[in-house]
Each structure stands twice: as C-alpha cells, then as structure tokens.
Design a protein around this motif. Structure first.
Motif, PDB file in Angstrom:
ATOM      1  N   LEU A  68       0.839  -1.189   0.000  1.00 11.59           N
ATOM      2  CA  LEU A  68       0.000   0.000   0.000  1.00 11.59           C
ATOM      3  C   LEU A  68       0.877   1.242   0.000  1.00 11.59           C
ATOM      4  CD1 LEU A  68      -3.062   0.871   0.302  1.00 11.59           C
ATOM      5  CD2 LEU A  68      -2.584   1.103   2.747  1.00 11.59           C
ATOM      6  N   LYS A  69       0.550   2.193  -0.861  1.00 11.81           N
ATOM      7  CA  LYS A  69       1.211   3.495  -0.886  1.00 11.81           C
ATOM      8  C   LYS A  69       0.129   4.564  -0.762  1.00 11.81           C
ATOM      9  CE  LYS A  69       5.211   2.065  -3.646  1.00 11.81           C
ATOM     10  NZ  LYS A  69       5.991   2.307  -4.896  1.00 11.81           N
ATOM     11  N   PRO A  70      -0.376   4.736   0.456  1.00 13.01           N
ATOM     12  CA  PRO A  70      -1.529   5.623   0.633  1.00 13.01           C
ATOM     13  C   PRO A  70      -1.182   7.091   0.450  1.00 13.01           C
ATOM     14  CG  PRO A  70      -0.679   4.923   2.758  1.00 13.01           C
ATOM     15  CD  PRO A  70       0.089   4.152   1.720  1.00 13.01           C
ATOM     16  N   SER A 110     -12.455   9.023  -0.227  1.00 12.90           N
ATOM     17  CA  SER A 110     -11.363   9.988  -0.063  1.00 12.90           C
ATOM     18  C   SER A 110     -10.145   9.430   0.660  1.00 12.90           C
ATOM     19  CB  SER A 110     -11.879  11.214   0.703  1.00 12.90           C
ATOM     20  OG  SER A 110     -12.331  10.842   2.005  1.00 12.90           O
ATOM     21  N   CYS A 111     -10.227   8.194   1.212  1.00 11.22           N
ATOM     22  CA  CYS A 111      -9.137   7.662   2.033  1.00 11.22           C
ATOM     23  C   CYS A 111      -8.598   6.351   1.470  1.00 11.22           C
ATOM     24  CB  CYS A 111      -9.614   7.423   3.468  1.00 11.22           C
ATOM     25  SG  CYS A 111      -9.974   8.932   4.359  1.00 11.22           S
ATOM     26  N   ASP A 112      -7.284   6.234   1.471  1.00  9.87           N
ATOM     27  CA  ASP A 112      -6.647   4.980   1.082  1.00  9.87           C
ATOM     28  C   ASP A 112      -6.511   4.023   2.265  1.00  9.87           C
ATOM     29  OD1 ASP A 112      -5.734   5.643  -1.750  1.00  9.87           O
ATOM     30  OD2 ASP A 112      -4.861   7.298  -0.602  1.00  9.87           O
ATOM     31  N   LEU A 113      -6.402   4.572   3.469  1.00 11.15           N
ATOM     32  CA  LEU A 113      -6.197   3.748   4.661  1.00 11.15           C
ATOM     33  C   LEU A 113      -6.964   4.339   5.831  1.00 11.15           C
ATOM     34  CD1 LEU A 113      -4.756   1.570   6.407  1.00 11.15           C
ATOM     35  CD2 LEU A 113      -2.820   3.168   6.615  1.00 11.15           C
ATOM     36  N   ILE A 114      -7.798   3.529   6.453  1.00 10.70           N
ATOM     37  CA  ILE A 114      -8.422   3.880   7.732  1.00 10.70           C
ATOM     38  C   ILE A 114      -7.767   3.013   8.787  1.00 10.70           C
ATOM     39  CG2 ILE A 114     -10.531   3.895   9.104  1.00 10.70           C
ATOM     40  CD1 ILE A 114     -12.120   4.331   6.573  1.00 10.70           C
ATOM     41  N   PHE A 115      -7.171   3.661   9.775  1.00 10.13           N
ATOM     42  CA  PHE A 115      -6.436   2.998  10.845  1.00 10.13           C
ATOM     43  C   PHE A 115      -7.118   3.358  12.158  1.00 10.13           C
ATOM     44  CE2 PHE A 115      -3.038   2.411  13.894  1.00 10.13           C
ATOM     45  CZ  PHE A 115      -2.250   1.387  13.379  1.00 10.13           C
ATOM     46  N   SER A 116      -7.398   2.362  12.984  1.00  8.51           N
ATOM     47  CA  SER A 116      -8.084   2.642  14.249  1.00  8.51           C
ATOM     48  C   SER A 116      -7.559   1.709  15.330  1.00  8.51           C
ATOM     49  CB  SER A 116      -9.599   2.477  14.096  1.00  8.51           C
ATOM     50  OG  SER A 116     -10.269   2.805  15.304  1.00  8.51           O
ATOM     51  N   PHE A 146     -16.984   3.876   7.277  1.00  6.60           N
ATOM     52  CA  PHE A 146     -15.670   3.466   6.782  1.00  6.60           C
ATOM     53  C   PHE A 146     -15.771   3.046   5.310  1.00  6.60           C
ATOM     54  CE2 PHE A 146     -13.861   2.003  11.169  1.00  6.60           C
ATOM     55  CZ  PHE A 146     -13.880   3.313  11.595  1.00  6.60           C
ATOM     56  N   GLN A 147     -16.809   2.287   4.997  1.00  8.27           N
ATOM     57  CA  GLN A 147     -16.999   1.834   3.621  1.00  8.27           C
ATOM     58  C   GLN A 147     -17.225   3.029   2.692  1.00  8.27           C
ATOM     59  OE1 GLN A 147     -19.660   1.730   1.388  1.00  8.27           O
ATOM     60  NE2 GLN A 147     -19.332  -0.102   0.160  1.00  8.27           N
ATOM     61  N   ARG A 148     -17.927   4.033   3.199  1.00 10.57           N
ATOM     62  CA  ARG A 148     -18.224   5.215   2.382  1.00 10.57           C
ATOM     63  C   ARG A 148     -16.968   5.990   2.017  1.00 10.57           C
ATOM     64  NH1 ARG A 148     -18.820  10.576   3.188  1.00 10.57           N
ATOM     65  NH2 ARG A 148     -18.494  10.385   5.441  1.00 10.57           N
ATOM     66  N   VAL A 149     -16.070   6.184   2.980  1.00 11.55           N
ATOM     67  CA  VAL A 149     -14.920   7.074   2.737  1.00 11.55           C
ATOM     68  C   VAL A 149     -13.714   6.340   2.137  1.00 11.55           C
ATOM     69  CG1 VAL A 149     -15.665   8.588   4.600  1.00 11.55           C
ATOM     70  CG2 VAL A 149     -13.916   6.862   5.050  1.00 11.55           C
ATOM     71  N   LEU A 150     -13.706   5.004   2.172  1.00  8.42           N
ATOM     72  CA  LEU A 150     -12.587   4.280   1.580  1.00  8.42           C
ATOM     73  C   LEU A 150     -12.627   4.370   0.053  1.00  8.42           C
ATOM     74  CD1 LEU A 150     -12.183   0.978   3.642  1.00  8.42           C
ATOM     75  CD2 LEU A 150     -10.467   2.783   3.348  1.00  8.42           C
ATOM     76  N   GLY A 208      -8.982   0.555  -1.066  1.00  3.30           N
ATOM     77  CA  GLY A 208      -8.461   1.063   0.201  1.00  3.30           C
ATOM     78  C   GLY A 208      -8.554   0.013   1.293  1.00  3.30           C
ATOM     79  N   VAL A 209      -7.854   0.256   2.399  1.00  2.00           N
ATOM     80  CA  VAL A 209      -7.727  -0.740   3.464  1.00  2.00           C
ATOM     81  C   VAL A 209      -8.218  -0.177   4.793  1.00  2.00           C
ATOM     82  CG1 VAL A 209      -6.125  -2.180   4.787  1.00  2.00           C
ATOM     83  CG2 VAL A 209      -5.780  -1.867   2.337  1.00  2.00           C
ATOM     84  N   LEU A 210      -8.960  -1.004   5.524  1.00  2.31           N
ATOM     85  CA  LEU A 210      -9.321  -0.734   6.921  1.00  2.31           C
ATOM     86  C   LEU A 210      -8.512  -1.674   7.807  1.00  2.31           C
ATOM     87  CD1 LEU A 210     -11.070   0.204   9.353  1.00  2.31           C
ATOM     88  CD2 LEU A 210     -12.740  -1.539   8.670  1.00  2.31           C
ATOM     89  N   LEU A 211      -7.845  -1.118   8.801  1.00  3.76           N
ATOM     90  CA  LEU A 211      -7.067  -1.924   9.755  1.00  3.76           C
ATOM     91  C   LEU A 211      -7.371  -1.401  11.152  1.00  3.76           C
ATOM     92  CD1 LEU A 211      -4.857  -4.180   9.862  1.00  3.76           C
ATOM     93  CD2 LEU A 211      -3.178  -2.337   9.966  1.00  3.76           C
ATOM     94  N   PHE A 212      -7.780  -2.303  12.057  1.00  2.00           N
ATOM     95  CA  PHE A 212      -8.189  -1.827  13.381  1.00  2.00           C
ATOM     96  C   PHE A 212      -7.875  -2.847  14.468  1.00  2.00           C
ATOM     97  CE2 PHE A 212     -11.899  -4.123  11.755  1.00  2.00           C
ATOM     98  CZ  PHE A 212     -12.283  -4.897  12.847  1.00  2.00           C
ATOM     99  N   SER A 213      -7.876  -2.349  15.694  1.00 10.40           N
ATOM    100  CA  SER A 213      -7.844  -3.190  16.886  1.00 10.40           C
ATOM    101  C   SER A 213      -8.909  -2.672  17.837  1.00 10.40           C
ATOM    102  CB  SER A 213      -6.471  -3.158  17.562  1.00 10.40           C
ATOM    103  OG  SER A 213      -6.188  -1.851  18.045  1.00 10.40           O
ATOM    104  N   THR A 214      -9.433  -3.568  18.653  1.00 10.61           N
ATOM    105  CA  THR A 214     -10.400  -3.176  19.676  1.00 10.61           C
ATOM    106  C   THR A 214     -10.310  -4.190  20.810  1.00 10.61           C
ATOM    107  OG1 THR A 214     -12.707  -2.533  20.082  1.00 10.61           O
ATOM    108  CG2 THR A 214     -12.336  -4.420  18.616  1.00 10.61           C
ATOM    109  N   LEU A 215     -11.148  -4.052  21.812  1.00  7.93           N
ATOM    110  CA  LEU A 215     -11.114  -4.935  22.970  1.00  7.93           C
ATOM    111  C   LEU A 215     -12.287  -5.903  22.945  1.00  7.93           C
ATOM    112  CD1 LEU A 215     -10.116  -2.379  25.756  1.00  7.93           C
ATOM    113  CD2 LEU A 215      -8.633  -4.002  24.551  1.00  7.93           C
ATOM    114  N   GLY A 216     -12.023  -7.168  23.301  1.00  6.65           N
ATOM    115  CA  GLY A 216     -13.043  -8.193  23.346  1.00  6.65           C
ATOM    116  C   GLY A 216     -13.632  -8.355  24.738  1.00  6.65           C
TER     117      GLY A 216
END
Length: 299
Positions: free
Chosen positions: A50-52, A117-123, A140-144, A148-156
């Motif tokens: 990826l070259k965002p 408008s976004c190449d990468l969404i990072f959260s 996220f789907q709208r702005v990618l 483009g790539v979505l990459l995230f972490s959250t708590l379980g």
C-alpha cells in the motif's frame, strides 16, 4: 449491532467526551497498552502492499500512533480524528513540525470526510467506544477509496474480566463497560459490505501491585465506567472493600494482580472494483500469546 437505549450497557456519549477531555493531560503516562497494540497494528501494515495518499487515524488519542503513521508514509496526508477537543490539541502539540498531521474533532459514526477519499483507515483501540458498529463500518466503507484498506484493533469481552467479576460480588451495578465479541464485529463488517474481512484475537496480561493502581490508570486514560447501568452516587466503602477482597483471590505467586486484555484485530478492503475480490473470509482465531507488564508504566 448496538445496545438499545434502555440497556444498562449503553454508553453515555456526553460523559465519555468529558472523560476524554479530562484525560488528555494524563493519557500518555497510562497508555502502555495503547502504544503496545498500536505498534503491533503498525507492523501488520508491512504485510500489505500500500502506498496511501490519504490516511485517517480514527480515535487518535494524543497522536502518538498518528505521528508514527506519517513517519511510515511520509508523502501521505494523515488525519487524526478524536472525540475530545483536548485530545486533538494534545496531538497537534506532540508534533508541530509535521505539517501534514491534521487533527479533527469528530465521531466515527459521522466522519467529516468526503466519499472515496481515504486509502487507509487505521483505528487502534477505539471501536470499543462506538455505539453502533454497523453505522461506523458503513461510514468506513463510504470514505474508503476502491482498493483502500481498513485496519483496526479493539477490545473483546474478556477484557477486565477479573475486575468485572470482583464488582459482581460487591453489588448489582455495572462497573465495567461491555465489549463486542470478535464474531459480532466480523458479522458487522460483512453486513456493511467491506470486502474480505479477516479477524483474529490475542490475549494479553497486564499486572498491578493493587487494584487501586488499575482503577487510577483507567481514569487517567478516560476509560472509566460510562455505562447507563453505572452507580449514580458514590460507591460505599463497604462495596469497595468487598470488590478489593474479591480481586485479591486472583493474586499470582509473584505477588501481582493480573488484568486480562482480549485484543481483537481486523482488516478489510474498501469498495470492490473487480469480481476477483468478491469473497469474504470467516473470522479466524490465532494462537494465544501473553504480554506481561509491571503495571501500565514503561520500564
């Protein structure tokens, strides 16, 4: 994919914003887990070609990972999005020399960004504070951009398990926020038509000398109890004593108290541009690993 308004686990958004506002000055000292997981999430980008040109860091906190993203992709325009203005101000102060590091006050449920408008969404460790994952992922789907790539972490849901159980013995209120299960997150990704979602989990263990240190750090992070089912008045000394005594049952042979953290990772692709990327992947659980810290402070 969100709690109903009368659920005791519904998040009080205004209280959450105030908590993050107050925590802006103390956040960095307590954010050991956030930095650790953020670093691991950044490493996953090495596996993606990826070259965002445009990146948004959703839930940027005080901007440590946002700045790291710009260092990794120096030609990209990097935007840090955060709910609390004080957090955004702290992010701007962190790296005033990074002219392409922008801080924006806003919510993931209504991103102040144009479509495609976004190449990468990072959260990193932010989705647990969202009220409606379907709405978030739809944004996220709208702005990618296509591809483009979505990459995230959250708590379980196993996060803060010991604290949750200790409070359950002390009273019937909700003292710990609820967290989405990995499979529920994966289902939300597929419902919003993000392509090829992949999920995995990792279980980490933090340690503290006493439970008061844990509670202090949660407050410093702005991660206190903001559920509708929280106690409305001061918790009595008696209930606090019962909670502490119950948590003591988990004390380890080395004299430290464990704090369970279930970390959920996920990535997906933006709108499809060809049939070759039309498949979706079922969530997968990878082998567990352990990370132990002497509290939430750096050695």
């Amino acid at each position: 994919m969100h709690e109903s308004s009368d659920s005791p686990f519904t998040l009080d958004r205004h209280r959450l914003r105030r908590a993050f506002e107050r925590a802006a000055a103390s956040y960095d000292q307590a954010a050991v887990l956030q930095r650790e997981i953020g670093g691991r999430l950044l490493e996953r980008l090495d596996l993606i070609k990826l070259k965002p040109e445009s990146i948004v860091d959703v839930g940027c906190g005080t901007g440590a990972i946002t700045a790291a993203l710009l260092k990794k992709y120096r030609k990209a325009r990097v935007i840090g999005l955060e709910l609390a203005p004080a957090m955004v101000a702290a992010a701007r102060r962190r790296a005033p020399w990074l002219r392409t590091l922008h801080g924006v006050v806003g919510e993931a449920e209504a991103l102040p960004l144009a479509a495609a408008s976004c190449d990468l969404i990072f959260s990193n460790l932010a989705l647990q504070w969202m009220l409606d994952l379907d709405r978030v992922f739809a944004e996220f789907q709208r702005v990618l951009k296509p591809g483009g790539v979505l990459l995230f972490s959250t708590l379980g849901p196993d996060t803060l398990l010991e604290l949750r159980r200790a409070w359950a013995v002390a009273d019937s209120y909700h003292h710990v926020n609820a967290f989405f299960d990995m499979h529920d997150i994966g289902d939300a990704l597929m419902r919003t038509r993000l392509a090829e979602p992949v999920m995995d989990t990792e279980r980490l263990t933090l340690t503290y000398r006493d439970v008061d240190g844990l509670i202090s750090d949660l407050r410093a992070l702005g991660a206190g109890n903001v559920t509708a089912g929280r106690p409305r008045g001061l918790t009595s000394r008696g209930r606090m004593r019962v909670m502490r005594e119950t948590y003591e049952r988990y004390r380890r042979p080395d004299g430290l108290l464990p704090v369970a953290c279930e970390v959920v990772y996920g990535h997906a692709w933006g709108p499809l541009t060809s049939p070759s990327r039309s498949r979706t992947a079922s969530p997968a659980v990878f082998p567990l690993s352990q990370l132990r810290h002497r509290g939430w402070k750096e050695d």
